[in-house]
Design a protein around this motif. Sequence first.
Motif, PDB file in Angstrom:
ATOM      1  N   SER A   1      65.503 -30.514 -53.822  1.00 59.09           N
ATOM      2  CA  SER A   1      64.416 -30.565 -53.688  1.00 59.09           C
ATOM      3  C   SER A   1      63.340 -31.703 -54.271  1.00 59.09           C
ATOM      4  N   ILE A   2      63.621 -31.670 -55.608  1.00 55.86           N
ATOM      5  CA  ILE A   2      62.979 -32.615 -56.497  1.00 55.86           C
ATOM      6  C   ILE A   2      63.205 -33.968 -55.770  1.00 55.86           C
ATOM      7  N   TYR A   3      64.333 -34.288 -55.652  1.00 59.97           N
ATOM      8  CA  TYR A   3      64.812 -35.746 -55.124  1.00 59.97           C
ATOM      9  C   TYR A   3      64.138 -36.036 -53.574  1.00 59.97           C
ATOM     10  N   ILE A   4      64.252 -35.069 -52.843  1.00 65.81           N
ATOM     11  CA  ILE A   4      63.574 -35.331 -51.536  1.00 65.81           C
ATOM     12  C   ILE A   4      62.249 -35.553 -51.666  1.00 65.81           C
ATOM     13  N   GLN A   5      61.344 -34.574 -52.605  1.00 64.18           N
ATOM     14  CA  GLN A   5      59.936 -34.856 -52.691  1.00 64.18           C
ATOM     15  C   GLN A   5      59.566 -35.909 -53.194  1.00 64.18           C
ATOM     16  N   ARG A   6      60.463 -36.657 -54.047  1.00 66.05           N
ATOM     17  CA  ARG A   6      60.044 -38.016 -54.553  1.00 66.05           C
ATOM     18  C   ARG A   6      59.940 -38.871 -53.630  1.00 66.05           C
ATOM     19  N   TYR A   7      60.521 -38.921 -52.504  1.00 66.38           N
ATOM     20  CA  TYR A   7      60.323 -40.044 -51.259  1.00 66.38           C
ATOM     21  C   TYR A   7      59.172 -39.535 -50.401  1.00 66.38           C
ATOM     22  N   LEU A   8      59.294 -38.216 -49.981  1.00 60.63           N
ATOM     23  CA  LEU A   8      57.892 -37.711 -49.352  1.00 60.63           C
ATOM     24  C   LEU A   8      56.617 -37.885 -50.050  1.00 60.63           C
ATOM     25  N   ASP A   9      56.535 -37.971 -51.110  1.00 53.08           N
ATOM     26  CA  ASP A   9      55.259 -38.026 -51.898  1.00 53.08           C
ATOM     27  C   ASP A   9      54.918 -39.726 -51.936  1.00 53.08           C
ATOM     28  N   PHE A  10      55.993 -40.431 -51.850  1.00 49.02           N
ATOM     29  CA  PHE A  10      55.694 -41.686 -52.024  1.00 49.02           C
ATOM     30  C   PHE A  10      55.387 -42.582 -50.767  1.00 49.02           C
ATOM     31  N   PHE A  11      56.297 -42.457 -49.610  1.00 49.83           N
ATOM     32  CA  PHE A  11      56.185 -42.990 -48.348  1.00 49.83           C
ATOM     33  C   PHE A  11      55.075 -42.250 -47.656  1.00 49.83           C
TER      34      PHE A  11
END
Length: 339
Positions: A18-28
Amino acid sequence: MFKKPKDCLGAVLPDAESIYIQRYLDFFPEDSLAGMKVGLYEHSGVGRDILFTVLSSLGADVVRLGRSDAFVPVDTEAIRQQDIEQATTWVGQYGLDAIVSTDGDADRPLVGDEKGEWLRGDVAGVLCAEYLGVAHLVTPVSSNSVVEKCRLFQSVTRTQIGSPYVIAGMQQAASSESGIVAGYEANGGFLLQTRVVASGGQLDALPTRDAVIVIVSLLVSAWGRSRKVSELAAALPSRYTASDRVKQFATDKSRQCINRLFSEDKGYDEIEAEFGSLCGNVKSVDLTDGLRITFSNNEIVHLRPSGNAPEFRCYNEADSPSRVTELNSACMQIIQGWR
């Protein structure tokens, strides 16, 4: 009999996914892929569910394709003919705007355009770096020279082949240069040495091979500008690469062949005797990793013993797909004659 492994690993981190997924959802940007129809070739890739979550959460209409519980040997540098043909079929069948995938352990990306044509990893790496606003880029000597010819970056550093060399090059660049530092390999794996801040989002450094950043960056870059994925690559200088290998070719024998072709005291005569009829006169050589020869017509022949197998590898570069295929085939015939 196998020894019992030591209990030296740390505890499993259940939140890692979930941390890895959120990394991209927070950036894009939110809904940055809304309305885009993306094929996800899942095969046996370990990151297939993560990719689905990231892409669909950004608004893409994701069509899940080719899922398999048995191992499928997807190699981003040597794409199988059936995967080339299947991608073309899928984009027509489902009306896809793009098709994406990874290798088995999901650290190397595959990005295909609206025609189902897979982009080479060292082209995808350039496009990803452009989207992220990278200033200083590090890549192995075997990567496509489009990275220099496009003039998109303040500096480009070439290294030996292998992610440890790219990482060392990034660390050196970050210690002496200002601006975003990143790297990529010819297989498409992207490494981020410094933080990226853009569009209100922040992407922390991840200096290890990553596939998701390349896939999402290219899709968002194209869709956000109302462009096709093929148009991103078409905007770069026309440089094409091909590679192949001769198996069961002893490493020592490979090195002997390279030493016969060139040394500082003998000049280019031996090289031109072997390859001059194909490419003309030698312009320069690079000994960073193997023997990389640039000819007067700007075509490249790069000869290198494999680092982990008894194989002799040949990388080529030219101005058209047909020419680079022809050149690689001719070079392989020459190398076969050295056995």
